[in-house]
Design a protein around this motif. Structure first.
Motif, PDB file in Angstrom:
ATOM      1  N   GLU A 145       0.828  -1.212   0.000  1.00  0.00           N
ATOM      2  CA  GLU A 145       0.000   0.000   0.000  1.00  0.00           C
ATOM      3  C   GLU A 145       0.863   1.264   0.000  1.00  0.00           C
ATOM      4  N   ILE A 146       1.942   1.227   0.762  1.00  0.00           N
ATOM      5  CA  ILE A 146       2.837   2.390   0.860  1.00  0.00           C
ATOM      6  C   ILE A 146       4.272   1.895   0.800  1.00  0.00           C
ATOM      7  N   GLN A 147       5.209   2.835   0.703  1.00  0.00           N
ATOM      8  CA  GLN A 147       6.626   2.506   0.697  1.00  0.00           C
ATOM      9  C   GLN A 147       7.304   3.230   1.855  1.00  0.00           C
ATOM     10  N   TYR A 148       8.557   2.887   2.092  1.00  0.00           N
ATOM     11  CA  TYR A 148       9.276   3.470   3.233  1.00  0.00           C
ATOM     12  C   TYR A 148       9.370   4.989   3.121  1.00  0.00           C
ATOM     13  N   SER A 149       9.534   5.496   1.903  1.00  0.00           N
ATOM     14  CA  SER A 149       9.636   6.954   1.729  1.00  0.00           C
ATOM     15  C   SER A 149       8.354   7.652   2.173  1.00  0.00           C
ATOM     16  N   ASP A 150       7.195   6.965   2.042  1.00  0.00           N
ATOM     17  CA  ASP A 150       5.930   7.541   2.532  1.00  0.00           C
ATOM     18  C   ASP A 150       5.974   7.686   4.055  1.00  0.00           C
ATOM     19  N   PHE A 151       6.501   6.648   4.721  1.00  0.00           N
ATOM     20  CA  PHE A 151       6.638   6.715   6.179  1.00  0.00           C
ATOM     21  C   PHE A 151       7.582   7.837   6.579  1.00  0.00           C
ATOM     22  N   ALA A 152       8.730   7.927   5.870  1.00  0.00           N
ATOM     23  CA  ALA A 152       9.721   8.964   6.196  1.00  0.00           C
ATOM     24  C   ALA A 152       9.104  10.360   6.037  1.00  0.00           C
ATOM     25  N   HIS A 153       8.317  10.541   4.970  1.00  0.00           N
ATOM     26  CA  HIS A 153       7.661  11.838   4.739  1.00  0.00           C
ATOM     27  C   HIS A 153       6.650  12.123   5.849  1.00  0.00           C
ATOM     28  N   TRP A 154       5.853  11.101   6.199  1.00  0.00           N
ATOM     29  CA  TRP A 154       4.856  11.287   7.262  1.00  0.00           C
ATOM     30  C   TRP A 154       5.550  11.649   8.577  1.00  0.00           C
ATOM     31  N   GLN A 155       6.664  10.966   8.873  1.00  0.00           N
ATOM     32  CA  GLN A 155       7.352  11.212  10.134  1.00  0.00           C
ATOM     33  C   GLN A 155       7.867  12.651  10.211  1.00  0.00           C
ATOM     34  N   GLN A 160       6.323  18.227  12.976  1.00  0.00           N
ATOM     35  CA  GLN A 160       6.002  19.653  12.996  1.00  0.00           C
ATOM     36  C   GLN A 160       4.673  19.915  13.715  1.00  0.00           C
ATOM     37  N   GLY A 161       3.981  18.834  14.137  1.00  0.00           N
ATOM     38  CA  GLY A 161       2.618  18.983  14.634  1.00  0.00           C
ATOM     39  C   GLY A 161       2.493  19.015  16.147  1.00  0.00           C
ATOM     40  N   GLU A 162       1.238  19.173  16.588  1.00  0.00           N
ATOM     41  CA  GLU A 162       0.922  19.338  18.015  1.00  0.00           C
ATOM     42  C   GLU A 162       1.134  18.051  18.802  1.00  0.00           C
ATOM     43  N   VAL A 163       0.764  16.893  18.186  1.00  0.00           N
ATOM     44  CA  VAL A 163       0.896  15.620  18.894  1.00  0.00           C
ATOM     45  C   VAL A 163       2.367  15.334  19.203  1.00  0.00           C
ATOM     46  N   PHE A 164       3.245  15.642  18.255  1.00  0.00           N
ATOM     47  CA  PHE A 164       4.680  15.449  18.485  1.00  0.00           C
ATOM     48  C   PHE A 164       5.139  16.296  19.658  1.00  0.00           C
ATOM     49  N   GLN A 165       4.701  17.544  19.726  1.00  0.00           N
ATOM     50  CA  GLN A 165       5.095  18.425  20.823  1.00  0.00           C
ATOM     51  C   GLN A 165       4.608  17.895  22.162  1.00  0.00           C
ATOM     52  N   GLN A 166       3.396  17.299  22.162  1.00  0.00           N
ATOM     53  CA  GLN A 166       2.869  16.719  23.398  1.00  0.00           C
ATOM     54  C   GLN A 166       3.727  15.532  23.843  1.00  0.00           C
ATOM     55  N   GLN A 167       4.071  14.658  22.874  1.00  0.00           N
ATOM     56  CA  GLN A 167       4.905  13.508  23.212  1.00  0.00           C
ATOM     57  C   GLN A 167       6.293  13.958  23.657  1.00  0.00           C
ATOM     58  N   LEU A 168       6.834  14.958  22.979  1.00  0.00           N
ATOM     59  CA  LEU A 168       8.158  15.462  23.328  1.00  0.00           C
ATOM     60  C   LEU A 168       8.149  16.059  24.736  1.00  0.00           C
TER      61      LEU A 168
END
Length: 311
Positions: A145-155, A160-168
């Motif tokens: 369905e997807i490739q590794y580059s899709d995961f890398a792009h999503w990551q 840059q998002g709010e959820v990442f800041q919360q986890q950080l």
């Protein structure tokens, strides 16, 4: 590390019986076609590093005629051959031919395109494809369905998002003022790392394993949590410290689409345990369980980013 073989992932598989070399070649070529990460190079220009995915690469298994006494030396030499990360594929295979019915398949992948979970995928797909070739059938595997580059792009977008800041924020609070582990060792750490390591197998008697599983069950913990608790106590006793920080790898494939992808997804989770002298071992296990569940809930933050941000 430059031209180093430190991050090579090498395996040797003994094959007994009739071997169809054409089928073996086709199966591995199909795996390379399916997984774009195996056709990916990593180019560095000044301080920028980026992926270059080739539409196709020439992948063939080299056949080497040899004898049994030479096998160990060939495997060792093979494992030490470094990859050039700027040239794909970062995956190679050689076939040692001892006789018509005896072969050894050597496989080598750079860790930047693979992890332990990926090795399982490689083996499963190879078996399915090789069987299909022998039976004259096309590939039985569904397209990815997807490739590794899709995961890398999503990551990168997610960071840059709010959820990442919360986890950080969780990790910044959790890992404030972590102490170094003052653990005496039998040899001083050398100035230049040799990377000469080994694994030390430990066998648990069935009766002991059953007791460990029962103990884990009594507090709703996993066997990993119980062993981590015991390891934490051991480090505390050896060091005389009551604030112990342990790192452990996790597959980091929390989404269904990632389960069938070859690639480097593994992350390192940090488990910090502050031990109280008033606790029983079950109290400690409950504490470790709670810490572990919190860590799993915040596992998407890459360990490298934590090191970079927390210094």
């Amino acid at each position: 590390e430059g031209g180093s073989a430190t991050y090579n992932m090498t395996g040797a598989l003994r094959l007994n019986g009739n071997l169809n070399v054409e089928g073996l070649n086709w199966a591995l070529q199909e795996i390379v076609r399916r997984h774009s990460i195996l056709r990916t190079a990593f180019i560095q220009e000044e301080d920028r590093l980026y992926q270059v995915v080739q539409e196709s690469v020439a992948f063939n298994v080299d056949v080497i005629f040899t004898t049994k006494p030479e096998i160990s030396g060939l495997i060792e030499d093979y494992a030490k051959q470094p990859f050039d990360l700027a040239k794909s594929p970062l995956f190679r295979a050689n076939l040692l031919k001892l006789s018509e019915n005896q072969h050894v398949l050597l496989v080598n992948m750079h860790h930047i395109v693979s992890d332990a979970w990926s090795v399982g995928i490689l083996i499963q797909e190879f078996v399915a494809l090789y069987k299909a070739f022998l039976q004259g059938r096309p590939s039985p595997l569904q397209e990815l369905e997807i490739q590794y580059s899709d995961f890398a792009h999503w990551q990168r977008q997610w960071q840059q998002g709010e959820v990442f800041q919360q986890q950080l924020s969780y990790w910044q609070k959790k890992l404030t003022d972590i102490p170094p582990l003052l653990l005496p060792t039998d040899y001083p750490r050398p100035q230049i790392q040799s990377y000469k390591g080994r694994s030390e197998p430990i066998k648990l008697e069935k009766s002991l394993l059953e007791k460990l599983l029962h103990l884990s069950h009594t507090v709703g913990a996993t066997l990993f949590m119980t062993l981590l608790s015991a390891y934490t106590v051991l480090l505390s006793r050896y060091s005389g410290q009551d604030d112990i920080v342990v790192g452990s790898p996790i597959s980091n494939r929390s989404r269904r689409e990632l389960e069938g992808l070859i690639g480097l997804f593994v992350n390192i989770l940090v488990f910090r345990t502050q031990i109280s002298s008033e606790w029983s071992f079950k109290d400690l296990l409950s504490h470790v369980k709670e810490n572990a569940l919190e860590a799993y809930a915040h596992q998407d933050v890459p360990f490298e980013r934590l090191v970079e941000i927390l210094q």
